[in-house]
Scaffold this motif. Sequence first.
Motif, PDB file in Angstrom:
ATOM      1  N   UNK A 125       0.830  -1.194   0.000  1.00 43.13           N
ATOM      2  CA  UNK A 125       0.000   0.000   0.000  1.00 43.13           C
ATOM      3  C   UNK A 125       0.864   1.243   0.000  1.00 43.13           C
ATOM      4  N   UNK A 126       0.245   2.347  -0.394  1.00 42.27           N
ATOM      5  CA  UNK A 126       0.867   3.658  -0.299  1.00 42.27           C
ATOM      6  C   UNK A 126      -0.038   4.544   0.541  1.00 42.27           C
ATOM      7  N   UNK A 127       0.565   5.399   1.340  1.00 41.12           N
ATOM      8  CA  UNK A 127      -0.176   6.288   2.226  1.00 41.12           C
ATOM      9  C   UNK A 127       0.215   7.725   1.906  1.00 41.12           C
ATOM     10  N   UNK A 128      -0.777   8.577   1.743  1.00 38.32           N
ATOM     11  CA  UNK A 128      -0.531  10.005   1.593  1.00 38.32           C
ATOM     12  C   UNK A 128      -0.772  10.659   2.946  1.00 38.32           C
ATOM     13  N   UNK A 129       0.249  11.311   3.460  1.00 40.68           N
ATOM     14  CA  UNK A 129       0.146  11.999   4.747  1.00 40.68           C
ATOM     15  C   UNK A 129       0.518  13.465   4.577  1.00 40.68           C
ATOM     16  N   UNK A 130      -0.309  14.328   5.097  1.00 40.95           N
ATOM     17  CA  UNK A 130      -0.082  15.768   5.027  1.00 40.95           C
ATOM     18  C   UNK A 130      -0.239  16.338   6.432  1.00 40.95           C
ATOM     19  N   UNK A 131       0.744  17.141   6.860  1.00 44.25           N
ATOM     20  CA  UNK A 131       0.760  17.675   8.213  1.00 44.25           C
ATOM     21  C   UNK A 131       0.494  19.180   8.214  1.00 44.25           C
ATOM     22  N   UNK A 132      -0.087  19.678   9.294  1.00 47.38           N
ATOM     23  CA  UNK A 132      -0.447  21.084   9.415  1.00 47.38           C
ATOM     24  C   UNK A 132       0.775  21.994   9.317  1.00 47.38           C
ATOM     25  N   UNK A 133       0.541  23.167   8.712  1.00 48.89           N
ATOM     26  CA  UNK A 133       1.524  24.256   8.682  1.00 48.89           C
ATOM     27  C   UNK A 133       2.837  23.867   8.014  1.00 48.89           C
ATOM     28  N   UNK A 134       2.752  23.069   6.954  1.00 49.74           N
ATOM     29  CA  UNK A 134       3.940  22.704   6.189  1.00 49.74           C
ATOM     30  C   UNK A 134       3.648  22.899   4.698  1.00 49.74           C
ATOM     31  N   UNK A 135       4.712  22.919   3.909  1.00 47.83           N
ATOM     32  CA  UNK A 135       4.595  23.066   2.455  1.00 47.83           C
ATOM     33  C   UNK A 135       4.780  21.742   1.733  1.00 47.83           C
ATOM     34  N   UNK A 136       4.768  20.637   2.483  1.00 44.24           N
ATOM     35  CA  UNK A 136       5.111  19.339   1.911  1.00 44.24           C
ATOM     36  C   UNK A 136       4.110  18.275   2.326  1.00 44.24           C
ATOM     37  N   UNK A 137       4.005  17.229   1.498  1.00 35.05           N
ATOM     38  CA  UNK A 137       3.267  16.034   1.877  1.00 35.05           C
ATOM     39  C   UNK A 137       4.122  14.820   1.547  1.00 35.05           C
ATOM     40  N   UNK A 138       3.709  13.649   2.019  1.00 33.94           N
ATOM     41  CA  UNK A 138       4.551  12.463   1.949  1.00 33.94           C
ATOM     42  C   UNK A 138       3.815  11.284   1.320  1.00 33.94           C
ATOM     43  N   UNK A 139       4.604  10.450   0.640  1.00 30.05           N
ATOM     44  CA  UNK A 139       4.122   9.154   0.167  1.00 30.05           C
ATOM     45  C   UNK A 139       4.907   8.072   0.895  1.00 30.05           C
ATOM     46  N   UNK A 140       4.194   7.263   1.652  1.00 32.71           N
ATOM     47  CA  UNK A 140       4.811   6.133   2.360  1.00 32.71           C
ATOM     48  C   UNK A 140       4.447   4.856   1.611  1.00 32.71           C
ATOM     49  N   UNK A 141       5.418   4.251   0.958  1.00 32.14           N
ATOM     50  CA  UNK A 141       5.203   2.987   0.261  1.00 32.14           C
ATOM     51  C   UNK A 141       5.571   1.856   1.218  1.00 32.14           C
ATOM     52  N   UNK A 142       4.625   0.974   1.484  1.00 29.71           N
ATOM     53  CA  UNK A 142       4.791  -0.006   2.556  1.00 29.71           C
ATOM     54  C   UNK A 142       4.670  -1.422   2.014  1.00 29.71           C
ATOM     55  N   UNK A 143       5.651  -2.250   2.351  1.00 29.53           N
ATOM     56  CA  UNK A 143       5.600  -3.695   2.130  1.00 29.53           C
ATOM     57  C   UNK A 143       5.280  -4.304   3.492  1.00 29.53           C
ATOM     58  N   UNK A 144       4.041  -4.742   3.688  1.00 30.79           N
ATOM     59  CA  UNK A 144       3.578  -5.160   5.014  1.00 30.79           C
ATOM     60  C   UNK A 144       4.330  -6.380   5.545  1.00 30.79           C
ATOM     61  N   UNK A 145       4.453  -7.493   4.780  1.00 27.41           N
ATOM     62  CA  UNK A 145       5.146  -8.657   5.349  1.00 27.41           C
ATOM     63  C   UNK A 145       6.594  -8.363   5.740  1.00 27.41           C
ATOM     64  N   UNK A 146       7.306  -7.610   4.889  1.00 25.67           N
ATOM     65  CA  UNK A 146       8.699  -7.303   5.197  1.00 25.67           C
ATOM     66  C   UNK A 146       8.889  -6.104   6.098  1.00 25.67           C
ATOM     67  N   UNK A 147       7.759  -5.427   6.445  1.00 23.87           N
ATOM     68  CA  UNK A 147       7.798  -4.225   7.286  1.00 23.87           C
ATOM     69  C   UNK A 147       8.777  -3.180   6.726  1.00 23.87           C
ATOM     70  N   UNK A 148       8.822  -3.108   5.394  1.00 24.03           N
ATOM     71  CA  UNK A 148       9.701  -2.140   4.739  1.00 24.03           C
ATOM     72  C   UNK A 148       8.890  -0.903   4.359  1.00 24.03           C
ATOM     73  N   UNK A 149       9.433   0.270   4.692  1.00 24.27           N
ATOM     74  CA  UNK A 149       8.751   1.529   4.410  1.00 24.27           C
ATOM     75  C   UNK A 149       9.700   2.452   3.658  1.00 24.27           C
ATOM     76  N   UNK A 150       9.232   2.981   2.535  1.00 23.78           N
ATOM     77  CA  UNK A 150       9.990   3.962   1.765  1.00 23.78           C
ATOM     78  C   UNK A 150       9.193   5.265   1.748  1.00 23.78           C
ATOM     79  N   UNK A 151       9.817   6.355   2.203  1.00 27.58           N
ATOM     80  CA  UNK A 151       9.132   7.635   2.322  1.00 27.58           C
ATOM     81  C   UNK A 151       9.692   8.618   1.298  1.00 27.58           C
ATOM     82  N   UNK A 152       8.804   9.234   0.506  1.00 28.51           N
ATOM     83  CA  UNK A 152       9.176  10.271  -0.445  1.00 28.51           C
ATOM     84  C   UNK A 152       8.455  11.562  -0.083  1.00 28.51           C
ATOM     85  N   UNK A 153       9.164  12.682  -0.252  1.00 25.50           N
ATOM     86  CA  UNK A 153       8.618  13.995   0.062  1.00 25.50           C
ATOM     87  C   UNK A 153       8.248  14.723  -1.229  1.00 25.50           C
ATOM     88  N   UNK A 154       7.088  15.388  -1.226  1.00 28.46           N
ATOM     89  CA  UNK A 154       6.620  16.184  -2.356  1.00 28.46           C
ATOM     90  C   UNK A 154       6.363  17.611  -1.876  1.00 28.46           C
TER      91      UNK A 154
END
Length: 431
Positions: free
Chosen positions: A237-266
């Motif tokens: 899965x991929x998760x879009x997360x956006x936080x208050x008072x920032x100019x950026x949002x994030x894409x968290x690409x997740x491999x659930x069985x391997x518990x691997x997370x790759x985070x990209x900033x936009x």
Amino acid sequence: MADYGLLSASTRYAIVRRSFPLKNKAIKGYLYGTGEPPGLGNGLPDINLMPDISACVLTSDGTTAKVIWGRQDGSVVFVSHPRTMSGTQAPARVQTSAVRQEHDGAVLDGTWAASGDVFVTGGSDGRIKVWTVTVSPFRCTWTSEGHLMGREIDPILKVAEDLANGLIVAASRCGDIIIFSGFDAPFQRAASSPPHDIQGLCISTRNFAMPDVEHDSGRQPMEISALFLDASSPTRLSILAFYLNTSYFFRCSVDVPGKHVDVKTFGNAAFGIIRCIQPAFSNNPMEPSFVLVGTQLGIVSIYDWESTSLSSDPIPASRHVDVFSDGQVTGLAMNPFVIIAGSSRGTIMVLDILTFDTLRSFTLSTPNEVRQIELAGDLLVANAGSEVLAWSTSHFRSGGKNSVKIKGKGKQGGHGKWYSKYLSGPSLNDQ
């Protein structure tokens, strides 16, 4: 709802109003969320006798309106009313959660599952709960452990679900993102027994580097503003997360069985702080997914959601344009043809999705902030304060070849050829 019916809720009074905005007609009576009076009534309740409402989630199942009210005391009220837009005086079904199943604090967010039979809530007790309405009375069928920040309870501010893929995602006040996987299909449909073998994974706020935020021990926690889930399978899965008072949002690409997370900033600090965000996730591998962003400087920009980069620098926008010179972008919506942007000064702009040319503009009678915009077929509905603006055009025919196709929560189909043409077209003279 059917025939362009609109459900609008007031958390102040815990009521739902039913209307046909294109006809400028409101159906007599309200759906009450307190059980007093039970279900239907004509007058506004006494707010001095009202419980404190902390969350409201609306959905419809055919002609049936379904409402979840979350309270400050942790209880949940479920209201269901069949044939609601017909003006029927049939009694509404009003139920309150069992005390032993409630949150130990305010209900802070909630979401309906796509099936309409299950909903998810998050609370100030740091717990996520899954509820089913297929039994009477409705009941909680699963509760997470309380999320902690050190030894302190960390409230759950946002929840998102894709129970078709067995997934629930939540965000806490300190900025952590929590993923629960392993919910099976029978649980989603009937919830006859508590699910087993649910796996949890936490993505710490330390994974999200903010280029425009000082990284010191005294900085405030990153409070979540928006959370979206894009699942290709129960394990990826991929998760879009956006936080208050920032100019950026994030894409968290997740491999659930391997518990691997790759985070990209936009994002781009020059565009200003992000005020609203709207993804268009496609479940067709031949069509791109993208994200629409509006900022405090009145700029609307489009980001390629699937963009990759080996650099640690934020991924820039594919296109952007100044839409409002005198206000912030506070609301966004789109379909395969147009982008709708609302401003903090009560202005609504309709833009061509290929060229960003202005096709139409509206100005509300009072300069209230446009908070919510919905597009359904040929109907545009926007909310600003206590006002609702509705506009229809026959160019986008509901049910015809140009109708909007929504595929799951946050998924929008039919945009591939339009977006590809958009990316390959001549560059805009952005200001």
